[in-house]
Design an enzyme around this catalytic site. Structure first.
Site, PDB file in Angstrom:
ATOM      1  N   HIS A  55       0.819  -1.221   0.000  1.00  0.00           N
ATOM      2  CA  HIS A  55       0.000   0.000   0.000  1.00  0.00           C
ATOM      3  C   HIS A  55       0.849   1.265   0.000  1.00  0.00           C
ATOM      4  CE1 HIS A  55       0.479  -0.341   4.491  1.00  0.00           C
ATOM      5  NE2 HIS A  55       0.519   0.964   4.394  1.00  0.00           N
ATOM      6  N   ASP A  86       0.419  -7.659   1.281  1.00  0.00           N
ATOM      7  CA  ASP A  86       0.799  -6.267   1.517  1.00  0.00           C
ATOM      8  C   ASP A  86       2.319  -6.085   1.553  1.00  0.00           C
ATOM      9  OD1 ASP A  86       0.355  -3.596   1.807  1.00  0.00           O
ATOM     10  OD2 ASP A  86      -0.002  -3.663   3.964  1.00  0.00           O
ATOM     11  N   SER A 169       4.595   2.498   7.849  1.00  0.00           N
ATOM     12  CA  SER A 169       4.325   1.343   7.002  1.00  0.00           C
ATOM     13  C   SER A 169       5.537   0.978   6.156  1.00  0.00           C
ATOM     14  CB  SER A 169       3.135   1.629   6.080  1.00  0.00           C
ATOM     15  OG  SER A 169       1.961   1.809   6.818  1.00  0.00           O
TER      16      SER A 169
END
Length: 258
Positions: A55, A86, A169
């Site tokens: 993402h 992911d 992230s």
């Protein structure tokens, strides 16, 4: 020769990722939304590659990375992306970028509960590295997509009580020995001290698939749906021990599932 991770400060492998992206407009498929700029984290691994979250680079048009110990940005390119797990894999073609960068090894170890871990990254678009420390508070299974309408594959996940905020992230999570134990990928807005980490076994599956095929489509799946057999009437129909607690009923099989 590739840089060595031995004896190097583990945090020096962490990089900041700049993504210019353009998302498709599904209501008007002949157009696209306006371009956006976002940042995330990643870290250098064996083979002169950068591991981050899918993402972080979703719908990318331009990818750049920045080292924490040097000014300026380097152009990066996407090698593989796995939405299901992911994860994404990048590389930088400029040899100057890799000078002195420690490359983190990939293992298959999973930390135990109460294991002390450290999350490193660039939360909220900060210019300097942020370091938060906590412990592994849960080892569970989770659908990484967080899409309630779609029931995706539930993969192994680590829950930690170290803060994971937007921008964290894709950053590495280290154990007390300085070894990477996973990739930070999500936190919960409506809860405190809950962050999720993709553990090394899932990362290894992603990297193995890319090494074997040169690309990545999806993780393998058993391809079945099932339900538990706790109901006594169901156990009676299936001729199972009425006082038993084990057993699953296969309710569907998906053909051609990898």
């Amino acid at each position: 020769p590739e840089a060595s991770y031995e004896g190097a400060l583990p945090m020096a492998s962490c990089v900041k990722i700049f993504t210019n992206s353009v998302s498709p407009c599904y209501m008007r498929p002949w157009t696209k939304w306006d371009g956006e700029t976002s940042t995330g984290s990643g870290f250098a691994i064996e083979g002169r590659r950068i591991l981050t979250n899918s993402h972080v680079v979703r719908n990318w048009q331009l990818l750049q990375v920045q080292r924490h110990d040097r000014p300026g940005k380097w152009m990066a390119r996407l090698l593989a992306e796995g939405v299901q797990c992911d994860l994404a894999l990048l590389t930088v073609d400029d040899e100057a970028f890799w000078e002195g960068v420690p490359l983190q090894p990939i293992t298959s170890e999973v930390p135990h509960l109460q294991h002390v871990v450290t999350a490193v990254g660039y939360p909220l678009g900060g210019e300097n590295l942020s370091v938060t420390r906590g412990v592994v508070s849960r080892i569970d299974l989770l659908d990484y997509t967080f899409i309630e309408q779609v029931q995706g594959e539930r993969l192994l996940v680590l829950q930690i009580d170290a803060a994971i905020n937007p921008g964290n992230s894709g950053g590495p999570v280290f154990d007390s020995k300085g070894q990477v134990v996973g990739v930070a990928f999500a936190g919960l807005d409506d809860a405190d001290n809950i962050g999720y980490v993709i553990p090394m076994p899932v990362i290894s599956l992603f990297l193995d698939a890319h090494r074997e095929r040169g690309t990545f489509s999806q993780l393998p799946s058993l391809g079945i749906s099932f339900q538990n057999t706790e109901n006594r009437s169901l156990r009676r129909i299936l001729a199972l021990d009425l006082d038993g607690r084990t057993g699953l009923l296969v309710t569907g099989v998906t053909p051609l599932m990898p």
